[in-house]
Structures are given as C-alpha cells and as structure tokens.
Enzyme design. Structure first.
Site, PDB file in Angstrom:
ATOM      1  N   GLU A 143      -4.692  -6.460   2.931  1.00 36.33           N
ATOM      2  CA  GLU A 143      -3.516  -7.079   3.407  1.00 36.33           C
ATOM      3  C   GLU A 143      -3.517  -8.737   3.107  1.00 36.33           C
ATOM      4  OE1 GLU A 143      -4.789  -4.864   4.998  1.00 36.33           O
ATOM      5  OE2 GLU A 143      -3.170  -3.286   5.180  1.00 36.33           O
ATOM      6  N   HIS A 181      -0.048   0.694  15.980  1.00 36.84           N
ATOM      7  CA  HIS A 181       1.136   1.037  15.419  1.00 36.84           C
ATOM      8  C   HIS A 181       2.433   0.872  15.987  1.00 36.84           C
ATOM      9  CE1 HIS A 181      -2.032   3.150  13.129  1.00 36.84           C
ATOM     10  NE2 HIS A 181      -1.090   3.460  12.201  1.00 36.84           N
ATOM     11  N   LEU A 183      -6.256  -1.571  -0.831  1.00 34.63           N
ATOM     12  CA  LEU A 183      -5.921  -1.736   0.822  1.00 34.63           C
ATOM     13  C   LEU A 183      -6.610  -2.881   1.057  1.00 34.63           C
ATOM     14  CD1 LEU A 183      -7.061   1.214   3.226  1.00 34.63           C
ATOM     15  CD2 LEU A 183      -6.541  -1.284   3.766  1.00 34.63           C
ATOM     16  N   GLU A 226       0.857  -1.321   0.121  1.00 30.08           N
ATOM     17  CA  GLU A 226       0.050  -0.034  -0.058  1.00 30.08           C
ATOM     18  C   GLU A 226       0.884   1.133  -0.123  1.00 30.08           C
ATOM     19  OE1 GLU A 226      -2.297  -0.853   3.579  1.00 30.08           O
ATOM     20  OE2 GLU A 226      -3.226  -2.459   2.661  1.00 30.08           O
ATOM     21  N   GLN A 264       2.044  -1.912   5.686  1.00 29.23           N
ATOM     22  CA  GLN A 264       2.568  -0.610   6.251  1.00 29.23           C
ATOM     23  C   GLN A 264       2.913  -0.579   7.650  1.00 29.23           C
ATOM     24  OE1 GLN A 264      -0.560   2.503   5.714  1.00 29.23           O
ATOM     25  NE2 GLN A 264       0.535   2.663   3.751  1.00 29.23           N
ATOM     26  N   PHE A 265       2.192  -1.464   8.402  1.00 25.11           N
ATOM     27  CA  PHE A 265       2.628  -1.465   9.928  1.00 25.11           C
ATOM     28  C   PHE A 265       2.488  -3.071  10.255  1.00 25.11           C
ATOM     29  CE2 PHE A 265       1.977   3.030   9.788  1.00 25.11           C
ATOM     30  CZ  PHE A 265       2.864   3.337  10.509  1.00 25.11           C
ATOM     31  N   ILE A 267      -0.829  -6.649   9.580  1.00 26.79           N
ATOM     32  CA  ILE A 267      -0.248  -7.784   8.657  1.00 26.79           C
ATOM     33  C   ILE A 267      -1.301  -8.949   8.949  1.00 26.79           C
ATOM     34  CG2 ILE A 267       1.333  -8.967  10.383  1.00 26.79           C
ATOM     35  CD1 ILE A 267       3.117  -9.466   8.041  1.00 26.79           C
TER      36      ILE A 267
HETATM   37  C1  LIG Z   1      -5.881  -2.999   7.783  1.00 32.14           C
HETATM   38  C2  LIG Z   1      -4.935  -1.776   7.820  1.00 32.14           C
HETATM   39  N1  LIG Z   1      -4.036  -1.452   6.585  1.00 32.14           N
HETATM   40  C3  LIG Z   1      -3.572  -0.483   6.460  1.00 32.14           C
HETATM   41  C4  LIG Z   1      -3.768   0.794   7.531  1.00 32.14           C
HETATM   42  C5  LIG Z   1      -2.942   2.132   7.306  1.00 32.14           C
HETATM   43  N2  LIG Z   1      -3.888   3.246   6.891  1.00 32.14           N
HETATM   44  C6  LIG Z   1      -4.400   4.062   7.730  1.00 32.14           C
HETATM   45  S1  LIG Z   1      -5.736   4.747   6.797  1.00 32.14           S
HETATM   46  C7  LIG Z   1      -5.206   4.104   5.258  1.00 32.14           C
HETATM   47  C8  LIG Z   1      -6.033   4.734   4.277  1.00 32.14           C
HETATM   48  C9  LIG Z   1      -7.383   4.329   4.346  1.00 32.14           C
HETATM   49  O1  LIG Z   1      -8.207   4.938   3.175  1.00 32.14           O
HETATM   50  P1  LIG Z   1      -9.776   5.186   3.087  1.00 32.14           P
HETATM   51  O2  LIG Z   1     -10.386   3.736   3.540  1.00 32.14           O
HETATM   52  O3  LIG Z   1     -10.054   5.557   1.772  1.00 32.14           O
HETATM   53  O4  LIG Z   1     -10.286   6.186   4.233  1.00 32.14           O
HETATM   54  P2  LIG Z   1      -9.466   7.582   4.190  1.00 32.14           P
HETATM   55  O5  LIG Z   1      -8.398   7.760   5.203  1.00 32.14           O
HETATM   56  O6  LIG Z   1      -9.050   8.121   2.941  1.00 32.14           O
HETATM   57  O7  LIG Z   1     -10.790   8.457   5.005  1.00 32.14           O
HETATM   58  C10 LIG Z   1      -4.252   3.009   5.436  1.00 32.14           C
HETATM   59  C11 LIG Z   1      -3.728   2.400   4.279  1.00 32.14           C
HETATM   60  C12 LIG Z   1      -4.704   0.513   8.500  1.00 32.14           C
HETATM   61  N3  LIG Z   1      -4.950   1.454   9.336  1.00 32.14           N
HETATM   62  N4  LIG Z   1      -5.327  -0.725   8.573  1.00 32.14           N
END
Ligand SMILES: Cc1ncc(C[n+]2csc(CCOP(=O)(O)OP(=O)(O)O)c2C)c(N)n1
Ligand SMILES: [Mg+2]
Lengths: 325, 358
Positions: A60, A129, A58, A29, A82-83, A87
């Site tokens: 995993e 995190h 998005l 990601e 990403q963290f 995973i």
């Molecule tokens: C399972 C998971 N993978 C990765 C992340 C890291 N992460 C946090 S916000 C985000 C993007 C989310 O995008 P979206 O669903 O469009 O919401 P937005 O932030 O745009 O409001 C990611 C990849 C996470 N929190 N949880």
C-alpha cells in the site's frame, strides 16, 4: 438511464472518465483481471488495457507513492485500497507528499490523485475490515475527504474528485455498496465538492450525517415524521474542507442539531461540526448539540458489530432528547 | 570487471509427485510415529477446513480462508518448532497453530467473528493472526531481538504468503534479521497467488528465496507439498537460529487449491487447467502414498482416521455453536488494562442500551 448500485456507480464514473481523459489511470491490488474484490473496477482492464488498469504488488505504501509520482507527471491516478483498514501503510505518502506537493513546490507540481477505499462496518467481515477512520484524513491540511451515500452521489462526486486538481481521499461506504439501486444517467455530470447536500428539508431539528449512517438517519427522520417532528437531513459528503455555511443555515432555522456518525466519538468529525456550530450559531440553539456515534472502542468483530453501529432508535432517542429541551 | 558477489539458492525435495522417494530420505525419517502423526494431522486440518467452509456457506461462520493445499507446510512448522520457540503466524496457518495448542473451537470463534478466538488458552507466547498483510514480520524480529537481548537460545518462526513479500515490512525485517543476526526464520508459503494476483506480478525476481540475500540471510526453496522437504528445511533453519548462527528465509512452494477466502471466486481469474495440475502434486495424498508404500497405511486405517477426525471436528463445532456471543460491553473489557474514567459513561450507556434495545 440505468438502475445501478453504489458500487456500480463508482464503476460507471471510472469508465466514463477513463474514456474521456486518457490521463486517468487506475491502480491497486486485484483491480485488473479480478475487477476489484468489490467489483468496482470490473471491465476496465478489458476496455482500457493493462497499461492504464494496473494490478500492483501487495504494497500500500507503494500504491500511494506511485500514484503521487504519476500525478507529478500530469496523470490522474485513481488508486484503490482494498479496505480502509489497509491504507495505513500508505499514510506517509498521502500525508507527507500527496497533501503537500502543491504547497511545497509553490504550485509548480500538484497531486491530482484519488485515493479510493471502501470503509465502515455492517458486512460481517474479519478484523480491520469494518472501521471508519475518516477523521484521520480530515485532520490533514491539503487533503479533500469525500464520502458518497447514494449511487447518484457516488457517480457525480467521483467524477468531480477525478477532475479535481488536488488529492482526494474518496471513501466508499461498503455497507451501501449493494444496499439500494438508483437510476443514474451516465452523462458525465459531476456534482460539486465542498458542498453539503440537503436530502430532506425540515423545521424542528437538523440531522447531520455522511456515508452509511445516512441510511439510518433517513429512517429516523421517517419515524420522527410520524411523531410530528420535522427533521432536516443533511449529507455532509465532503467532510473536509467542511461546508459550514449549509450546516449553520440549517441550525439557524431549526435551532436543534443531532450529528450521526459510525466512527468512534473521540475527536471525530462530529466534534468539529459541533464546535463550529457552538462557535457560530450558539445563539440559534435551543438545545445542546448531541452526537450519536460509535463507541470509543476497537470496533468489535462481526458477532457484536451491530452493537457498535448507531441504530435508528438511537437517533430517534437523541432527537427526542433535544426536542424535550 | 570482477565478480563482486554471486549468490545461489538451493532447493530441496525428497518425494516425487506420486510419493516415491527421490533418493535417500533424511535420517530423522526413521521416526515413523512422528510421520504418521503428521499425516493424521493433515487429515484433521482438511476435515476442519471442509466443515468450516460448510459453516460459512450456511451462515454460521464469517469469511474464512481455506487451508487447502497448505496442510503440509503448517504441519511441518507445528512439528518442528520447540515448545519455547515462538510462532508468528499468518491467517493460513491453521495446521501449525493447531499443533501449537490453539484449539479447533478457538479457531472457529476467531473466524466466526469473536475476539475470544485469539485468547489461546494453551500457547501463551505465540502471536495472534495479523490481518494486515506482512505486518507480523516486524513483530517477529522484535521477538527475536528480545531473545538476543536476554541471551535465550530460542527461535522465532515468522510465516507469510508470497504476496506479503512485496511489502516493506518483510524486506525491512529480513534486513534487520541480517544486520542484528537475529534468530528469526521466515517461511514464505508461495502458493502462486495473492487473491487474484499471480506470483509473477508480485516481483520480477526469479525466486522469492533470493530476497533473503539482500538482507544478508541465506534463502532456500523447498517443495511445500513434500513433508520431508519442508520439515528438513525447517529443522535446519531453526537449529541454526537457536545456536546463534542467525536467521534465514525458506520459500515453500505450493498451490492454493481453494478460493482465496469464502468471499472469493477464483474461477474469475484462474485457469481450471492450472488447478487440475496442482491437485496432482498436493501434499496430503503424497504423504499418504508414501506411507502406503512403506506398508504403514491401508484403507482400514484411513477409514478409522476419517471417522475420528470428523468426530473431533464435530465436537469442536458443537462447542463453538454453543458459545453465545460476548455481551456488547465486552468491547470495553480489554481496551485498556482498566477502564479509564473518561469511558465509564459510554460503558454505562451501552449497558443501558442493551436493556432497552435487546
Ligand atoms: C496490508 C493489506 N493489504 C491488503 C489486504 C487484503 N488481502 C488479504 S489476503 C491478500 C493476499 C495475500 O496473499 P499472500 O500473501 O500470497 O497470501 P495467501 O493469501 O496467498 O496465502 C490481500 C491482498 C490485507 N489483508 N492487508
Ligand atoms: Mg499467496
């Protein structure tokens, strides 16, 4: 030779191996255009193109499973999570497929994937995190779990992990991502997997650690040296499969052992190390093996995370305790 | 060949970009007080947002996701949910959560790195923010299934981002909501980005709303910067859910006007021109313009509102900054209902360690 941080060394190793072997691809990601949220993959898309540097949706589970599928075709995917806290949705693919593909097909197919993830606390991030759950992976037969603790080892161990023909979970201590720089030559020289690194020789006590806690462990060794205590410091680096030989030899020499890890104590990798020492070096021990670890609690949020992490004083105190015996 | 199944996705909008009505507004728009409340709440949310970013920049708050560009959706959610419905939020739902009763101070505590920020003194059943993306979708259908098992006429509102719709969690939950006929409304804030990943890399589907169809739910698109459209879509969907007609998916289209979080720098991946154009469409100004056109708003009222929002936020910040951290032993307090004997030793060591090192 360039002075680089640990995260820059990760980037160097990725770029080196992508240039050397076109079967190496990276996916995850925000890794292509953005270069990863920690910038570990910065510049790779411009150099190697979207075809080999892939921003995934998005998901995993998808990232892990897609990497497994690519690997059965002979690609060498490096999948970024990403963290570490994210995973877990990919665990089924990692545990039930990546770790087993070779065994299941009697060697017909293999799974040379590197699953990279930043882990550990100390950067004041939100919930999920900051944890250190390396023991979850170390428990799985068929997986290698590799953790660098310096820019040089990040470079050399990541190269080795990509070249290895089996799956590697490569965990990067994000507290050390930018903590220090070290001069690292981009010479394509890998470091050995399945081997501990003795960072400092000593005769009174063996300090065993890995990842971010190596920093506090080395500091504790300095403090102990001032008190006249000579500590040997070992970076386990590959926590599974474990290089017991190096650990046992050291304990045979010093007779005392303190294990330091940031992860919680219960069924942590420290327990495996302590049990191995008890089994094979019991008669060399002059004091019980002591562990300095995180607590068996949910990692506190940022305001209290420092109270969770093992500190230099905790390590010194533990050593004083085993020396007194 | 015969047509076996064709689907359609409707979209609704009531205001144009400059806040003029495109046609007749919904009947409920006669209730001017609620609309004025909505505008005031959007401004409060934005004031809080600005302040919290400033706190983060000066080291007084942790990583924080700005709500800029999402005020309209959150406000409509907060106003439309009934008290005994349940909100299953995501991390950009500040506006909705505040209307549900989460306090500004709780919100600051949460983003400031203090667990007490999710203890919500005033909304006992709403779920806390789930940081692992999309995982809350499964909780939402679990809550909805509970309502069905107990024959309660309540609805669940599950909120998520466009990126979150790529995970199985969302698709599996939509599927269950369809199969079990659950009273769950999913509202997807499609702000065009998931950190640096643009919407078109998440899915090849033309719309996100159509993902509903695969689970047997209706999907609808609304303009997420049009208060009337979002609220109307929600009213309809929640009423359906409460009256046993099942769940649905609403795709609310907006734009993330800020960085992903304070740890992000969107200029690395996002064209400045796109952002500039998005500002033309944003929802707070749009509703303000509409209110102006109706003669319900003027610059005096605006000024008074700005002052009162700032005061409210300042008070909350004061309370937040005056709240010291929990003692380190708090990490054991809610691990289990009661502390197991096996952990008593660690607890005591931590207590002693506090005395020694701190
Ligand atoms: C399972 C998971 N993978 C990765 C992340 C890291 N992460 C946090 S916000 C985000 C993007 C989310 O995008 P979206 O669903 O469009 O919401 P937005 O932030 O745009 O409001 C990611 C990849 C996470 N929190 N949880
Ligand atoms: Mg988004």
């Amino acid at each position: 030779m360039a002075d680089v941080t640990l995260v820059e060394a990760v980037n160097m190793a990725l770029a080196h191996e992508m240039a050397a072997n076109e079967d190496v691809v990276v996916l995850g990601e925000d890794i292509a255009t953005n270069g990863g949220v920690f910038r570990a993959t910065v510049g790779l898309k411009d150099r190697f193109g979207f075809k080999r540097v892939m921003d995934t949706p998005l998901a995993e589970n998808l990232i892990a499973g897609t990497a497994v599928g690519m690997a059965t075709q002979g690609l060498r995917p490096v999948a970024e999570f990403q963290f570490m806290g994210f995973i877990y949705a990919g665990m089924e693919q990692i545990i039930s497929h990546a770790a087993r593909m070779r065994n299941r097909t009697r060697g017909r197919l293999s799974c040379p994937v590197v699953f990279r993830a930043p882990f550990g606390g100390g950067i004041h991030a939100p919930e999920h995190h900051s944890e250190s759950t390396e023991a979850l992976f170390a428990h799985i037969p068929g997986l290698r779990v590799v953790i660098p603790s310096s820019p040089k080892r990040a470079y050399g161990l990541l190269l080795a992990s990509i070249r290895n023909n089996d799956p590697v979970v490569f965990l990067e201590p994000k507290r050390l991502y930018r903590a220090v720089t070290q001069s690292v030559e981009d010479d394509g020289e890998a470091l050995p997997l399945d081997t501990c690194f003795t960072l400092r020789e000593g005769s009174d006590v063996t300090l065993i650690s890995w990842g971010a806690s190596i920093a506090e462990t080395l500091e504790a060794a300095d403090a102990l040296a001032e008190q006249g205590v000579s500590a040997e410091v070992i970076d386990v680096a590959t926590i599974s499969p474990l290089d017991r030989e190096t650990l046992l030899c050291s304990v045979a020499k010093t007779g005392r052992c303190v294990i330091v890890h940031e992860a919680c104590r219960n069924v942590g990798v420290g327990a495996e190390i302590a049990a191995s020492i008890a089994e094979a070096a019991f008669l060399d021990l002059q004091a019980p093996v002591v562990r300095v670890t995180g607590y068996d609690t949910i990692m506190p949020y940022a305001r209290n995370e420092m109270a969770y992490l093992p500190q230099v004083a905790d390590i010194v105190e533990a050593v004083e305790q085993v020396i007194a015996l | 060949m015969k047509d076996r199944y064709a689907f359609h996705v409707d979209s609704i909008a009531y205001l144009d970009e400059s806040g003029d009505a495109l046609g007749d507004l919904p009947e409920w728009s006669d209730d001017r007080d609620t609309i004025l409340d909505a505008y005031r709440h959007m401004v409060l949310t934005r004031t809080f947002d600005n302040k919290t970013i400033a706190l983060q920049r000066t080291g007084q708050c942790g990583t924080y996701p700005s709500v800029l560009g999402h005020e309209t959706i959150g406000t409509a959610i907060g106003q439309t949910l009934a008290k005994d419905d349940v909100l299953v939020p995501y991390y950009r739902d500040h506006a909705a959560q505040l209307l549900r009763g989460v306090t500004l101070t709780e919100m600051l505590l949460y983003w400031g790195g203090d667990e007490r920020g999710s203890a919500y003194a005033h909304c006992p059943e709403d779920l806390p923010v789930a940081v692992p993306i999309s995982t809350q979708c499964c909780h939402a259908v679990g809550v909805g299934a509970s309502f069905r098992i107990r024959d309660q006429k309540r609805a669940v509102l599950c909120s998520l981002g466009d990126g979150a719709t790529s995970k199985g969690d969302f698709l599996e939950s939509v599927n269950l909501a369809g199969a079990w006929h659950l009273p769950v409304v999913f509202i997807v804030t499609n702000n065009q980005w998931a950190i640096s990943t643009p919407r078109h890399l998440q899915t090849g589907a033309e719309t996100i709303a159509q993902k509903a169809i695969s689970g047997g739910l209706p999907g609808i698109i609304c303009d997420g910067n049009d208060y009337f459209a979002v609220r109307h879509a929600l009213m309809h969907a929640l009423e359906r859910a409460r009256t046993g007609k099942g769940g649905s998916v609403i795709e609310a289209v907006t734009y993330r006007l800020g960085d992903h979080t304070t740890a992000d720098d969107a200029t690395r991946y996002r064209p400045a021109e796109e952002l500039k154009q998005a500002w033309e469409r944003e929802g707070v100004k749009r509703l303000q313009s509409w209110l102006h056109h109706q003669g319900l708003w003027d610059s005096d009222r605006e000024q008074a509102l700005q002052v009162s929002c700032r005061n409210q936020v300042d008070k909350a910040v004061e309370a937040y900054l005056a709240t010291g951290p929990q003692p380190p032993t708090a990490m054991f307090d809610h691990l289990f209902e009661t502390l197991p004997a096996a952990l008593a030793g660690q607890y005591e060591r931590l207590q002693r360690r506090e005395v020694k090192h701190g």
